[in-house]
Write a protein that holds these residues in place. Structure first.
Motif, PDB file in Angstrom:
ATOM      1  N   UNK A 159       0.831  -1.476  -0.099  1.00 10.56           N
ATOM      2  CA  UNK A 159      -0.181  -0.517   0.243  1.00 10.56           C
ATOM      3  C   UNK A 159       0.481   1.247   0.118  1.00 10.56           C
ATOM      4  N   UNK A 160       2.152   1.197   0.130  1.00  7.88           N
ATOM      5  CA  UNK A 160       3.087   2.836   0.495  1.00  7.88           C
ATOM      6  C   UNK A 160       3.583   2.606  -0.730  1.00  7.88           C
ATOM      7  N   UNK A 161       4.098   4.160  -0.724  1.00  3.40           N
ATOM      8  CA  UNK A 161       3.918   4.610  -2.229  1.00  3.40           C
ATOM      9  C   UNK A 161       5.987   4.085  -2.144  1.00  3.40           C
ATOM     10  N   UNK A 162       6.422   4.372  -1.121  1.00  2.00           N
ATOM     11  CA  UNK A 162       7.497   4.050  -1.441  1.00  2.00           C
ATOM     12  C   UNK A 162       8.370   2.461  -0.528  1.00  2.00           C
ATOM     13  N   UNK A 163       8.644   1.757  -1.283  1.00  2.00           N
ATOM     14  CA  UNK A 163       7.688   0.261  -0.277  1.00  2.00           C
ATOM     15  C   UNK A 163       9.492   0.206   0.124  1.00  2.00           C
ATOM     16  N   UNK A 164      10.601  -0.367   0.901  1.00  2.00           N
ATOM     17  CA  UNK A 164      11.523  -1.285   0.699  1.00  2.00           C
ATOM     18  C   UNK A 164      11.688  -2.092   1.731  1.00  2.00           C
ATOM     19  N   UNK A 165      12.440  -2.548   1.911  1.00  2.00           N
ATOM     20  CA  UNK A 165      12.884  -4.598   2.425  1.00  2.00           C
ATOM     21  C   UNK A 165      14.541  -3.879   2.785  1.00  2.00           C
ATOM     22  N   UNK A 166      14.747  -4.672   4.257  1.00  2.00           N
ATOM     23  CA  UNK A 166      15.690  -4.596   4.546  1.00  2.00           C
ATOM     24  C   UNK A 166      16.744  -5.638   4.764  1.00  2.00           C
ATOM     25  N   UNK A 167      17.158  -6.468   4.634  1.00  2.00           N
ATOM     26  CA  UNK A 167      17.631  -7.997   5.309  1.00  2.00           C
ATOM     27  C   UNK A 167      18.840  -7.767   5.218  1.00  2.00           C
ATOM     28  N   UNK A 168      19.061  -7.946   7.037  1.00  2.00           N
ATOM     29  CA  UNK A 168      20.639  -7.991   7.578  1.00  2.00           C
ATOM     30  C   UNK A 168      20.878  -8.935   7.443  1.00  2.00           C
ATOM     31  N   UNK A 169      22.249  -9.974   6.140  1.00  2.00           N
ATOM     32  CA  UNK A 169      23.070 -10.501   5.748  1.00  2.00           C
ATOM     33  C   UNK A 169      24.126 -10.373   6.464  1.00  2.00           C
ATOM     34  N   UNK A 170      24.769 -10.453   5.565  1.00  2.00           N
ATOM     35  CA  UNK A 170      26.320 -11.257   6.041  1.00  2.00           C
ATOM     36  C   UNK A 170      27.149 -11.214   4.993  1.00  2.00           C
ATOM     37  N   UNK A 171      28.553 -10.934   5.203  1.00  2.00           N
ATOM     38  CA  UNK A 171      29.289 -11.242   4.468  1.00  2.00           C
ATOM     39  C   UNK A 171      30.046 -12.982   4.492  1.00  2.00           C
ATOM     40  N   UNK A 172      29.489 -12.976   5.331  1.00  2.00           N
ATOM     41  CA  UNK A 172      30.649 -14.567   5.557  1.00  2.00           C
ATOM     42  C   UNK A 172      28.853 -15.431   5.243  1.00  2.00           C
ATOM     43  N   UNK A 173      28.694 -15.128   4.747  1.00  2.00           N
ATOM     44  CA  UNK A 173      26.872 -16.310   3.773  1.00  2.00           C
ATOM     45  C   UNK A 173      27.414 -15.341   2.394  1.00  2.00           C
ATOM     46  N   UNK A 174      28.052 -14.814   1.627  1.00  2.00           N
ATOM     47  CA  UNK A 174      28.563 -14.264   0.301  1.00  2.00           C
ATOM     48  C   UNK A 174      29.368 -16.399   0.218  1.00  2.00           C
ATOM     49  N   UNK A 175      28.767 -16.912  -0.958  1.00  2.00           N
ATOM     50  CA  UNK A 175      28.983 -18.337  -1.445  1.00  2.00           C
ATOM     51  C   UNK A 175      31.297 -17.765  -2.147  1.00  2.00           C
TER      52      UNK A 175
END
Length: 252
Positions: A136-152
């Motif tokens: 419903x938002x005009x400016x929807x954003x999702x930020x998932x805090x991950x980790x560089x140690x998860x980069x394959x």
């Protein structure tokens, strides 16, 4: 050589009236993310599993900070948070755990379950629950805090981001759960399209309470600048990528 991709260093002023929710916002990177969003004029909900800690954090942050009980592993808590928060423009999935464990020979299934229950399943549950409000938002954003140690890619060979030889194969529960977060980020972005910006953050090693007795790590506020940059991306900004706190694209 692959060109280095960076986000713009300047954050555009947010549209007035934006509302953000930061899970695990009572401490560490989440607290500093909430503080920086508040400094930019947003209304911020502090999602806290421990409501007393959440209240103390909200009091410290000021009158435009609100607290909501949010245990990402409890469906009833997630549903109640949706009802309490109402409209939402920005979701920062920051809540996370590191249950310990070593490599495949020294990690228990319980440690894996704990990591995935919060870091992956909880993140998905919260995202799914708040998706109607975000749409419903005009400016929807999702930020998932991950980790560089998860980069394959980073885990596949020596790199300057962390001591690859020392940690090679270790941290199975936490690191593989963050690899899963990266996959969830990409697939969610593909599903939602360009309107909902969905990105993951590699915050770097920070001095937080993620690990009991932790004595090393950088300032969580520095990592929070990366979360805020992704939370306030312009409408023509990128989606479906993993970014370092300094705005540099991180390979999957």
């Amino acid at each position: 050589m692959t060109d280095i991709v960076r986000l713009p260093t300047q954050i555009r002023p947010p549209a007035p009236g934006l509302v953000a929710l930061v899970s695990g916002g009572n401490s560490g990177i989440g607290f500093d993310t909430a503080r920086q969003l508040l400094d930019r004029g947003l209304t911020v909900w502090i999602g806290a599993r421990d409501i007393d800690k959440g209240r103390r954090a909200a009091t410290e942050l000021g009158p435009t900070a609100h607290v909501v009980h949010l245990d990402v592993t409890a469906p009833s808590s997630v549903a109640a948070a949706v009802s309490r928060v109402g409209d939402l423009d920005i979701l920062v999935n920051n809540a996370g755990v590191n249950p310990g464990g070593a490599d495949i020979t020294g990690t228990t299934l319980d440690q894996l379950r704990i990591a995935y229950e919060t870091n992956v399943f909880g993140l998905i549950a919260v995202t799914q629950a708040f998706l109607p409000a975000l749409r419903r938002s005009a400016h929807p954003r999702i930020v998932n805090v991950s980790s560089g140690t998860g980069s394959l890619t980073w885990n596949s060979g020596p790199n300057p981001q962390f001591d690859w030889e020392r940690v090679r194969g270790g941290g199975l529960a936490y690191r593989s759960s963050k690899t899963a977060v990266n996959a969830v980020t990409l697939l969610t972005a593909q599903t939602l399209g360009d309107n909902v910006k969905v990105n993951a953050l590699a915050p770097g090693l920070r001095l937080t309470n993620l690990i009991a007795g932790m004595t090393v790590g950088g300032d969580p506020a520095e990592a929070a600048t990366g979360a805020v940059r992704l939370a306030l991306l312009p409408d023509d900004g990128p989606t479906g990528a993993l970014w370092s706190w300094d705005g540099t694209r991180v390979p999957w």
